[in-house]
Design an enzyme around this catalytic site. Structure first.
Site, PDB file in Angstrom:
ATOM      1  N   LYS A 104       4.597  11.374 -15.255  1.00  0.00           N
ATOM      2  CA  LYS A 104       4.204  11.380 -13.317  1.00  0.00           C
ATOM      3  C   LYS A 104       4.944  12.575 -12.791  1.00  0.00           C
ATOM      4  O   LYS A 104       5.077  13.689 -13.829  1.00  0.00           O
ATOM      5  CB  LYS A 104       4.751  10.242 -12.897  1.00  0.00           C
ATOM      6  CG  LYS A 104       6.716  10.814 -12.960  1.00  0.00           C
ATOM      7  CD  LYS A 104       7.390   9.423 -12.294  1.00  0.00           C
ATOM      8  CE  LYS A 104       8.808   9.904 -12.626  1.00  0.00           C
ATOM      9  NZ  LYS A 104       9.725   8.659 -11.648  1.00  0.00           N
ATOM     10  N   ARG A 157      15.363  -0.992  -6.236  1.00  0.00           N
ATOM     11  CA  ARG A 157      14.019  -0.114  -5.593  1.00  0.00           C
ATOM     12  C   ARG A 157      13.160  -0.908  -6.507  1.00  0.00           C
ATOM     13  O   ARG A 157      12.983  -1.856  -5.193  1.00  0.00           O
ATOM     14  CB  ARG A 157      14.174   1.236  -6.520  1.00  0.00           C
ATOM     15  CG  ARG A 157      13.215   1.962  -6.091  1.00  0.00           C
ATOM     16  CD  ARG A 157      13.019   3.343  -6.697  1.00  0.00           C
ATOM     17  NE  ARG A 157      13.402   3.229  -7.815  1.00  0.00           N
ATOM     18  CZ  ARG A 157      12.496   4.436  -9.385  1.00  0.00           C
ATOM     19  NH1 ARG A 157      13.559   5.482  -8.246  1.00  0.00           N
ATOM     20  NH2 ARG A 157      12.557   4.386 -10.447  1.00  0.00           N
ATOM     21  N   HIS A 198      14.840  -0.691 -15.077  1.00  0.00           N
ATOM     22  CA  HIS A 198      14.970   1.035 -14.942  1.00  0.00           C
ATOM     23  C   HIS A 198      16.841   1.254 -14.352  1.00  0.00           C
ATOM     24  O   HIS A 198      17.080   0.721 -13.228  1.00  0.00           O
ATOM     25  CB  HIS A 198      14.080   1.239 -13.845  1.00  0.00           C
ATOM     26  CG  HIS A 198      14.008   3.394 -13.523  1.00  0.00           C
ATOM     27  ND1 HIS A 198      13.614   3.668 -14.971  1.00  0.00           N
ATOM     28  CD2 HIS A 198      14.590   3.411 -12.634  1.00  0.00           C
ATOM     29  CE1 HIS A 198      13.633   5.163 -14.820  1.00  0.00           C
ATOM     30  NE2 HIS A 198      14.632   5.134 -13.107  1.00  0.00           N
ATOM     31  N   ARG A 256      11.423   5.775 -22.710  1.00  0.00           N
ATOM     32  CA  ARG A 256      10.660   6.137 -21.617  1.00  0.00           C
ATOM     33  C   ARG A 256      11.258   7.229 -21.166  1.00  0.00           C
ATOM     34  O   ARG A 256      11.690   7.134 -19.419  1.00  0.00           O
ATOM     35  CB  ARG A 256      10.648   4.692 -20.846  1.00  0.00           C
ATOM     36  CG  ARG A 256      10.031   3.901 -20.656  1.00  0.00           C
ATOM     37  CD  ARG A 256       9.642   3.470 -19.084  1.00  0.00           C
ATOM     38  NE  ARG A 256      10.510   3.259 -17.716  1.00  0.00           N
ATOM     39  CZ  ARG A 256      11.526   2.136 -17.737  1.00  0.00           C
ATOM     40  NH1 ARG A 256      11.704   1.071 -18.315  1.00  0.00           N
ATOM     41  NH2 ARG A 256      12.480   1.945 -17.369  1.00  0.00           N
ATOM     42  N   TYR A 274      14.622  36.856   7.714  1.00  0.00           N
ATOM     43  CA  TYR A 274      15.020  36.255   8.830  1.00  0.00           C
ATOM     44  C   TYR A 274      16.340  36.389   8.619  1.00  0.00           C
ATOM     45  O   TYR A 274      17.211  35.718   8.464  1.00  0.00           O
ATOM     46  CB  TYR A 274      14.587  35.747   9.039  1.00  0.00           C
ATOM     47  CG  TYR A 274      12.382  35.384   8.807  1.00  0.00           C
ATOM     48  CD1 TYR A 274      11.888  35.761   9.841  1.00  0.00           C
ATOM     49  CD2 TYR A 274      11.795  34.802   7.957  1.00  0.00           C
ATOM     50  CE1 TYR A 274      10.349  35.480  10.304  1.00  0.00           C
ATOM     51  CE2 TYR A 274      10.384  34.829   7.996  1.00  0.00           C
ATOM     52  CZ  TYR A 274       9.818  35.184   9.271  1.00  0.00           C
ATOM     53  OH  TYR A 274       8.457  35.011   9.175  1.00  0.00           O
ATOM     54  N   CYS A 310      11.617  33.295   2.397  1.00  0.00           N
ATOM     55  CA  CYS A 310      10.624  33.485   3.102  1.00  0.00           C
ATOM     56  C   CYS A 310       9.372  31.585   2.871  1.00  0.00           C
ATOM     57  O   CYS A 310       9.778  31.560   1.753  1.00  0.00           O
ATOM     58  CB  CYS A 310       9.963  33.909   3.691  1.00  0.00           C
ATOM     59  SG  CYS A 310      11.238  35.255   4.618  1.00  0.00           S
ATOM     60  N   ASP A 328       5.997  32.670   1.870  1.00  0.00           N
ATOM     61  CA  ASP A 328       5.953  32.933   0.661  1.00  0.00           C
ATOM     62  C   ASP A 328       6.073  33.759  -0.326  1.00  0.00           C
ATOM     63  O   ASP A 328       6.633  34.508  -1.095  1.00  0.00           O
ATOM     64  CB  ASP A 328       4.425  33.743   0.819  1.00  0.00           C
ATOM     65  CG  ASP A 328       3.682  33.239   2.285  1.00  0.00           C
ATOM     66  OD1 ASP A 328       3.390  32.035   2.203  1.00  0.00           O
ATOM     67  OD2 ASP A 328       3.393  33.588   3.601  1.00  0.00           O
TER      68      ASP A 328
END
Length: 373
Positions: free
Chosen positions: A34, A132, A164, A222, A265, A312, A314
């Protein structure tokens, strides 16, 4: 390297890890692929998982299973997180196995089976204490009864009974034994109802359970994070696993700045003397947590360097001191650690998270380059 950054994924390491897990557990393996194979690249890694010895694959969503089919993967695939309105007709047409934990979903799957003329292969999920997914034990008999009605009709076939763990990665946690007992109860109820034939696969253990709880292995395990070489229980060591991902970037700019220069920053970092700074073109848009500011380390120019100033969107900066990189030189954020670079586990420990988050957050702007095919 033709791009500013890339995630290099060693498929040979994945094959090694799967083979190790299969040997250690002695059980059939359903490889959890997944979330784009935990950020490593869905189709190439799924093929490596199967080559390593897994016989089945597991994904969260139907669309992930369909992506595997579009990529030519023909092994059995289970999708276990199904919301209303999913393309169930397409799933059944492409032989995707489905999980169900309530009668509503059972009926929706059966309707798709009638439309397509395909019998749905079902894994029924019991909630054994994680609260869950899964049917609570109080609702389990009703789920079994409806599934058996639909099976008699020919709309579905029960092929799996599963649950699980919540705390298998916390050795000695009392919930582990409690969940094992609850799962045994669910299996006994299924057997009494006639839903637990010899062909029905029992599966409970994730990576941690597979590696450390022999009594939880049943017919199938799993593994997820362990297949990618990252320990599910770091305090117990690496279990012989080999990390598959190495995240690298090219230095985009190197410049000399004076003492007392504020960096990035908020000027959270200020140079203590005249120094070289290097700009690394990865940021929080690429999955580098902003929390790495002033904390995480990278390998550059043969030495560890800490992120200097705010991460930042990027990019981020590192302080080289009197050392000098050239634009285009490689900076390694994390990898197996063989060359002195930080590992994903170190990043996770430094940032107060788990390796799952470190590798799955790497964004789509960062190409996955697969080696060891």
């Amino acid at each position: 390297m033709a791009t500013p950054a890339e995630a290099r994924v060693d498929l040979a390491a994945i094959r090694h890890n799967v083979a190790l897990l299969k040997e250690r557990t002695g059980a059939e393996l359903m490889g959890a692929v997944k979330a784009d194979a935990y950020g490593h690249g869905l189709v190439p890694c799924s093929r490596a998982v199967l080559e390593g010895g897994a016989s089945r694959l597991g994904v969260a969503f139907v669309r992930e299973a369909l992506e595997l089919r579009a990529g030519g993967v023909t092994a059995p695939v289970l999708a276990w997180l199904i919301t209303p309105g999913e393309p169930l007709d397409e799933a059944l047409t492409h032989d995707v196995e489905l999980s169900a934990a309530d009668v509503r979903l059972l009926d929706e799957i059966a309707a798709a089976a009638r439309r397509t003329g395909r019998t749905a292969r079902l894994h029924l999920e019991a909630d054994t204490g994680m609260s869950r997914g899964g049917a609570p034990l109080a609702a389990w008999p009703g789920l079994l009864a409806r599934a058996l009605e639909l099976q008699a009709e020919g709309a579905v076939e029960i092929v799996g009974l599963w649950s699980h763990f919540a705390c298998a990665d916390i050795p000695g946690h009392p919930s582990v034994h409690q969940q094992l007992e609850a799962y045994q109860t669910a299996l006994k109820l299924a057997e009494q109802a006639g839903a637990a034939g010899s062909h029905v696969i029992r599966h409970l253990a994730n990576s941690a359970g597979a590696l450390t709880l022999p009594e939880a292995r049943y017919d199938l395990v799993r593994p997820g994070i362990a297949m990618y070489g990252l320990s599910p229980i770091p305090e117990q060591g690496g279990f012989g696993l080999r990390p598959a991902m190495t995240l690298v970037a090219q230095a985009a700019l190197v410049k000399r700045v004076p003492q007392d220069s504020g960096v990035s920053y908020g000027h959270l970092y200020t140079t203590e003397r005249e120094t070289h700074l290097a700009l690394v073109p990865l940021g929080y848009a690429d999955g580098i947590l902003r929390h790495a500011t002033g904390r995480a380390e990278v390998l550059a120019g043969g030495r560890r360097r800490r992120v200097a100033g705010r991460v930042c969107m990027d990019q981020f900066m590192i302080d080289l001191g009197d050392d000098l990189l050239a634009a285009g030189d490689e900076v390694v954020l994390f990898g197996p650690g063989d060359g002195g670079e930080p590992t994903a586990q170190e990043w996770a420990d430094t940032l107060g998270t788990i390796t799952h988050e470190i590798v799955t957050r790497i964004g789509s702007r960062v190409p996955r380059v697969h080696t060891g095919a």
